[in-house]
Design an enzyme around this catalytic site. Structure first.
Site, PDB file in Angstrom:
ATOM      1  N   HIS A  66       7.153  54.118 -12.732  1.00 39.17           N
ATOM      2  CA  HIS A  66       6.155  55.195 -12.655  1.00 39.17           C
ATOM      3  C   HIS A  66       6.394  56.257 -13.719  1.00 39.17           C
ATOM      4  O   HIS A  66       7.528  56.584 -14.061  1.00 39.17           O
ATOM      5  CB  HIS A  66       6.089  55.793 -11.243  1.00 39.17           C
ATOM      6  CG  HIS A  66       7.224  56.666 -10.819  1.00 39.17           C
ATOM      7  ND1 HIS A  66       7.253  58.025 -11.063  1.00 39.17           N
ATOM      8  CD2 HIS A  66       8.352  56.398 -10.116  1.00 39.17           C
ATOM      9  CE1 HIS A  66       8.344  58.551 -10.532  1.00 39.17           C
ATOM     10  NE2 HIS A  66       9.028  57.589  -9.960  1.00 39.17           N
ATOM     11  N   ASP A 178      13.459  61.043 -13.835  1.00 38.19           N
ATOM     12  CA  ASP A 178      12.738  60.433 -12.723  1.00 38.19           C
ATOM     13  C   ASP A 178      11.240  60.606 -12.957  1.00 38.19           C
ATOM     14  O   ASP A 178      10.707  61.678 -12.696  1.00 38.19           O
ATOM     15  CB  ASP A 178      13.170  61.094 -11.415  1.00 38.19           C
ATOM     16  CG  ASP A 178      12.514  60.526 -10.180  1.00 38.19           C
ATOM     17  OD1 ASP A 178      11.803  59.501 -10.296  1.00 38.19           O
ATOM     18  OD2 ASP A 178      12.699  61.108  -9.098  1.00 38.19           O
ATOM     19  N   GLU A 212       3.480  58.077  -8.013  1.00 34.61           N
ATOM     20  CA  GLU A 212       4.563  57.585  -7.153  1.00 34.61           C
ATOM     21  C   GLU A 212       5.150  58.705  -6.314  1.00 34.61           C
ATOM     22  O   GLU A 212       5.499  58.507  -5.138  1.00 34.61           O
ATOM     23  CB  GLU A 212       5.661  56.935  -8.016  1.00 34.61           C
ATOM     24  CG  GLU A 212       6.732  56.201  -7.218  1.00 34.61           C
ATOM     25  CD  GLU A 212       7.892  57.080  -6.748  1.00 34.61           C
ATOM     26  OE1 GLU A 212       8.710  56.614  -5.934  1.00 34.61           O
ATOM     27  OE2 GLU A 212       7.983  58.247  -7.192  1.00 34.61           O
ATOM     28  N   GLU A 213       5.272  59.889  -6.909  1.00 39.28           N
ATOM     29  CA  GLU A 213       5.950  60.995  -6.226  1.00 39.28           C
ATOM     30  C   GLU A 213       5.186  61.508  -5.010  1.00 39.28           C
ATOM     31  O   GLU A 213       5.739  62.250  -4.199  1.00 39.28           O
ATOM     32  CB  GLU A 213       6.194  62.145  -7.208  1.00 39.28           C
ATOM     33  CG  GLU A 213       7.128  61.824  -8.372  1.00 39.28           C
ATOM     34  CD  GLU A 213       8.571  61.598  -7.939  1.00 39.28           C
ATOM     35  OE1 GLU A 213       8.882  61.760  -6.742  1.00 39.28           O
ATOM     36  OE2 GLU A 213       9.395  61.266  -8.807  1.00 39.28           O
ATOM     37  N   ASP A 235      13.233  52.324 -10.914  1.00 32.59           N
ATOM     38  CA  ASP A 235      13.189  53.754 -10.641  1.00 32.59           C
ATOM     39  C   ASP A 235      14.587  54.292 -10.893  1.00 32.59           C
ATOM     40  O   ASP A 235      15.458  53.576 -11.398  1.00 32.59           O
ATOM     41  CB  ASP A 235      12.744  54.010  -9.194  1.00 32.59           C
ATOM     42  CG  ASP A 235      11.993  55.325  -9.025  1.00 32.59           C
ATOM     43  OD1 ASP A 235      12.457  56.347  -9.576  1.00 32.59           O
ATOM     44  OD2 ASP A 235      10.950  55.343  -8.340  1.00 32.59           O
ATOM     45  N   HIS A 322      15.587  65.207  -8.637  1.00 37.38           N
ATOM     46  CA  HIS A 322      14.569  66.202  -8.287  1.00 37.38           C
ATOM     47  C   HIS A 322      15.043  67.631  -8.533  1.00 37.38           C
ATOM     48  O   HIS A 322      14.728  68.547  -7.773  1.00 37.38           O
ATOM     49  CB  HIS A 322      14.101  66.024  -6.835  1.00 37.38           C
ATOM     50  CG  HIS A 322      13.173  64.863  -6.652  1.00 37.38           C
ATOM     51  ND1 HIS A 322      12.297  64.747  -5.583  1.00 37.38           N
ATOM     52  CD2 HIS A 322      12.967  63.751  -7.403  1.00 37.38           C
ATOM     53  CE1 HIS A 322      11.605  63.632  -5.695  1.00 37.38           C
ATOM     54  NE2 HIS A 322      12.004  63.006  -6.793  1.00 37.38           N
TER      55      HIS A 322
END
Length: 355
Positions: A66, A178, A212-213, A235, A322
């Site tokens: 992603h 990410d 995706e998130e 990922d 994150h």
């Protein structure tokens, strides 16, 4: 260690600002680097990019990574011109304030700072609390609501103003490893296979997925469209080699020790075994992790597409997920590309992974 040169494709993806639902900058990078090497190249209604190689091959193999990232979305402007927002994706509220941000608007980027009441102005009890989202704002140095709304609009998105930087050898930090590294891996694997004119049996579709998130949404629709027989999702995964991370709870994975290969119900056992065999044959270092449930990745959607897909999941070890300063060893990324290339080559004509 000699100076490490990060690939231009990856660094441009990392620079692109692409919160879920606003992936245009990452799309443009993917278009630039991947499209020239694909037999066919498609865009879908959710903004995914689907690049195909050897379109008459069989079985159909899907690679998915992603390209969206965390972000903020402007929801309200008060009378003094301060911007309030909601989060896109899963944020740690304790680290949002005091950050420089860039807001994407129709008239170009607008810079701002996330703010909250200073610690000196708090009661003792307030100092121990994590602020709620509505207690944090973005300051763009506006003089009024009208002034702010001349520069930004409700629904504009923002990202942290933290850019990619190497900190030691091949280890770097970035706002959105990410999962820009995943989008890079699936695109770069196709590029290398095309450049070497690899004799593939399989039809390969490399997909840079979106959203995706916020619920693996691009993977759900693109997996339906591709209708693959077998798929690998990529990922980031938690590197647990830092303080305050108990391996009894989180397993043992390290930065620089190779891609992480997942086992569990989300993973087809024959696909898992093939990944391990390919890694061993090509001397690609790998690590293992176990997950007893559907993973929080594109793999969860791909596995359940249509009548079901034989799915594998490979992760890039990452520290501080994150946060505005995620940490990755780019050698792990390179080994992941090699693993995807080798996996594609290993597929025999009309091979089935049903079990």
């Amino acid at each position: 260690m000699p100076d490490y040169q990060a690939p231009a494709f990856l660094t441009e993806l990392l620079k692109a600002k692409s919160p879920s639902g606003a992936e245009a900058q990452a799309q443009a990078v993917y278009d630039k680097f991947v499209k020239p090497h694909a037999d066919t190249y498609e865009k879908d209604a959710l903004g995914c990019r689907l690049a195909t190689l050897n379109k008459k091959g069989a079985p159909t193999v899907m690679f998915a990574g992603h390209m969206d990232e965390l972000g903020l979305i402007i929801t309200y402007v008060n009378k003094d011109g301060y911007l309030y927002f909601d989060t896109i994706g899963g944020h740690d509220r304790s680290i949002i304030s005091g950050r420089r941000v860039i807001i994407q608007t129709t008239n170009g980027p607008v810079k701002g700072v996330t703010g909250k009441r200073a610690i000196h102005l708090m009661e003792e009890s307030d100092r121990k609390k994590v602020p709620e989202i509505h207690e944090i704002w973005i300051d763009i140095a506006a003089t009024s609501k009208a002034d702010a709304l001349e520069r930004v609009s409700i629904g504009d998105v923002a990202t942290y103003d933290h850019e990619f930087e190497l900190i030691n050898g091949s280890v770097g930090t970035a706002r959105a490893f990410d999962n820009k590294v995943g989008a890079y891996v699936v695109g770069e694997a196709l590029i290398r296979l095309a450049k070497e004119n690899a004799k593939l049996n399989a039809k390969l579709v490399s997909v840079a997925t979106t959203q995706e998130e916020i619920g693996v949404r691009g993977a759900q629709t693109s997996a339906f469209a591709v209708d693959p027989h077998v798929a690998l999702a990529v990922d980031v995964g938690h590197a647990t080699d830092h303080p305050d991370c108990d391996p009894r709870k989180f397993g043992e994975t390290k930065l620089g020790a190779g891609p992480i290969v997942c086992r569990g119900p989300n993973i087809n056992p024959k696909v898992y075994q093939r990944i391990v065999e390919v890694a061993k044959k090509h001397k690609i270092p790998i690590q293992l992790e176990a997950d007893p449930r559907p993973t929080g990745t594109d793999a969860r959607a791909i596995q359940m597409a249509r009548g079901g897909v034989a799915c594998g999941l490979i992760s890039i070890p990452l520290r501080y997920m994150h946060t505005p300063s995620e940490v990755v060893d780019l050698e792990d990324v390179e080994n992941c590309v090699k693993l995807f290339v080798a996996f594609a080559k290993s597929i025999s004509k009309d091979e089935s992974f049903n079990w």
